[in-house]
Design a protein around this motif. Structure first.
Motif, PDB file in Angstrom:
ATOM      1  N   LYS A 101       0.833  -1.205   0.000  1.00 50.52           N
ATOM      2  CA  LYS A 101       0.000   0.000   0.000  1.00 50.52           C
ATOM      3  C   LYS A 101       0.868   1.256   0.000  1.00 50.52           C
ATOM      4  CE  LYS A 101      -4.359   1.373   0.217  1.00 50.52           C
ATOM      5  NZ  LYS A 101      -5.323   1.037  -0.840  1.00 50.52           N
ATOM      6  N   GLY A 115       2.049   2.109  -3.257  1.00 49.92           N
ATOM      7  CA  GLY A 115       1.021   2.521  -4.205  1.00 49.92           C
ATOM      8  C   GLY A 115       0.266   1.399  -4.874  1.00 49.92           C
ATOM      9  N   HIS A 116       0.348   0.190  -4.319  1.00 51.60           N
ATOM     10  CA  HIS A 116      -0.341  -0.956  -4.915  1.00 51.60           C
ATOM     11  C   HIS A 116      -1.371  -1.504  -3.934  1.00 51.60           C
ATOM     12  CE1 HIS A 116       2.609  -1.165  -8.193  1.00 51.60           C
ATOM     13  NE2 HIS A 116       3.505  -0.878  -7.268  1.00 51.60           N
ATOM     14  N   ASP A 117      -2.584  -1.757  -4.402  1.00 45.89           N
ATOM     15  CA  ASP A 117      -3.593  -2.361  -3.543  1.00 45.89           C
ATOM     16  C   ASP A 117      -3.249  -3.828  -3.327  1.00 45.89           C
ATOM     17  OD1 ASP A 117      -5.227  -0.170  -3.050  1.00 45.89           O
ATOM     18  OD2 ASP A 117      -6.258  -0.402  -4.973  1.00 45.89           O
ATOM     19  N   ALA A 153       2.233   7.238   1.039  1.00 50.46           N
ATOM     20  CA  ALA A 153       2.154   6.360  -0.136  1.00 50.46           C
ATOM     21  C   ALA A 153       2.567   7.094  -1.404  1.00 50.46           C
ATOM     22  CB  ALA A 153       0.741   5.811  -0.281  1.00 50.46           C
ATOM     23  N   ARG A 154       3.386   6.435  -2.198  1.00 50.61           N
ATOM     24  CA  ARG A 154       3.806   6.936  -3.506  1.00 50.61           C
ATOM     25  C   ARG A 154       3.842   5.753  -4.458  1.00 50.61           C
ATOM     26  NH1 ARG A 154       3.117  10.606  -0.792  1.00 50.61           N
ATOM     27  NH2 ARG A 154       4.284  12.517  -0.441  1.00 50.61           N
ATOM     28  N   ARG A 155       3.320   5.955  -5.638  1.00 47.62           N
ATOM     29  CA  ARG A 155       3.279   4.866  -6.618  1.00 47.62           C
ATOM     30  C   ARG A 155       4.689   4.520  -7.086  1.00 47.62           C
ATOM     31  NH1 ARG A 155      -0.148   0.813  -8.549  1.00 47.62           N
ATOM     32  NH2 ARG A 155       0.571   0.204 -10.607  1.00 47.62           N
ATOM     33  N   HIS A 156       5.055   3.267  -6.954  1.00 45.03           N
ATOM     34  CA  HIS A 156       6.335   2.763  -7.433  1.00 45.03           C
ATOM     35  C   HIS A 156       6.065   1.724  -8.516  1.00 45.03           C
ATOM     36  CE1 HIS A 156       7.765   4.639  -3.773  1.00 45.03           C
ATOM     37  NE2 HIS A 156       9.008   4.369  -4.095  1.00 45.03           N
ATOM     38  N   GLY A 157       6.614   1.938  -9.676  1.00 43.93           N
ATOM     39  CA  GLY A 157       6.484   0.946 -10.736  1.00 43.93           C
ATOM     40  C   GLY A 157       7.392  -0.240 -10.463  1.00 43.93           C
ATOM     41  N   HIS A 158       7.043  -1.381 -10.989  1.00 42.38           N
ATOM     42  CA  HIS A 158       7.861  -2.575 -10.764  1.00 42.38           C
ATOM     43  C   HIS A 158       8.201  -3.272 -12.073  1.00 42.38           C
ATOM     44  CE1 HIS A 158       3.682  -3.970 -10.916  1.00 42.38           C
ATOM     45  NE2 HIS A 158       4.160  -5.102 -11.383  1.00 42.38           N
TER      46      HIS A 158
END
Length: 203
Positions: free
Chosen positions: A5, A8-10, A44-49
């Motif tokens: 979370k 940034g991922h549910d 929370a910050r969106r992190h790409g994977h």
């Protein structure tokens, strides 16, 4: 799940977390988790994977390797079937392959990982990395020359020998001290009060 979370991922959208929650008989939406300290929404910050790969006439390669001009190799993008052990090896393998490039095309080699990839017909050499990939494709008629790394997890020795058979000579130094990698990343948190280990223990 809290970590997902924060990144940034549910959690229900992350397959291994959803499965783990289901197996434990608990919800994956954090409804049974008490979070203390900062609010998740505040940090929370969106992190790409995902890492970019490029498809071409010869197959697939990570974008940086494509920009290097690597020819004669297709190394498909990892998928969600790659296990923890093989994923630990995938980065060092790619790094070693990039370092091994000397400007001369390799011999139409394809590298397959995970559990579900299938070989491309017509490739001269197909490397099957890991026991799962070997079992999935050992009888596949589309393989011209199979080079199997059957270990679970594969050993460094097996990987080096397999790539050597394919004509790609990897530097063993790329695989030294793999077990120390987590410790390397943990060093940056040492002596920082906001990362006291006691904050991250499960009661």
């Amino acid at each position: 799940m809290v970590g997902a979370k924060v990144l940034g991922h549910d959690p229900p959208d992350v397959p291994h977390l959803a499965h783990a929650a289901r197996d434990a008989g608990r919800p994956a939406d954090l409804s049974d988790v008490e979070v203390t300290g900062e609010e998740i929404a505040a940090v929370a910050r969106r992190h790409g994977h995902s890492f970019p790969y490029v498809e071409g006439e010869e197959g697939s390669l990570p974008l940086p390797m494509k920009r290097m001009g690597i020819k004669g190799l297709s190394y498909r993008k990892y998928d969600l079937t790659m296990c923890t052990y093989c994923s630990l090896l995938n980065g060092p393998i790619l790094t070693a392959v990039a370092r091994a490039w000397k400007g001369e095309p390799w011999d139409d080699v394809e590298v397959l990982t995970g559990k579900t990839m299938k070989p491309t017909p017509g490739k001269r050499k197909t490397l099957l990395i890991g026991k799962c990939m070997y079992l999935a494709n050992r009888h596949n008629p589309d393989i011209t020359e199979m080079i199997a790394v059957k270990g679970c997890p594969p050993s460094t020795k097996q990987i080096l020998e397999a790539f050597d058979r394919a004509g790609i000579h990897l530097d063993p130094a790329a695989f030294e001290d793999l077990d120390r990698i987590p410790g390397f990343f943990m060093k940056k948190y040492r002596n920082r009060p906001e990362f006291d280990e006691s904050f991250f223990r499960i009661a």
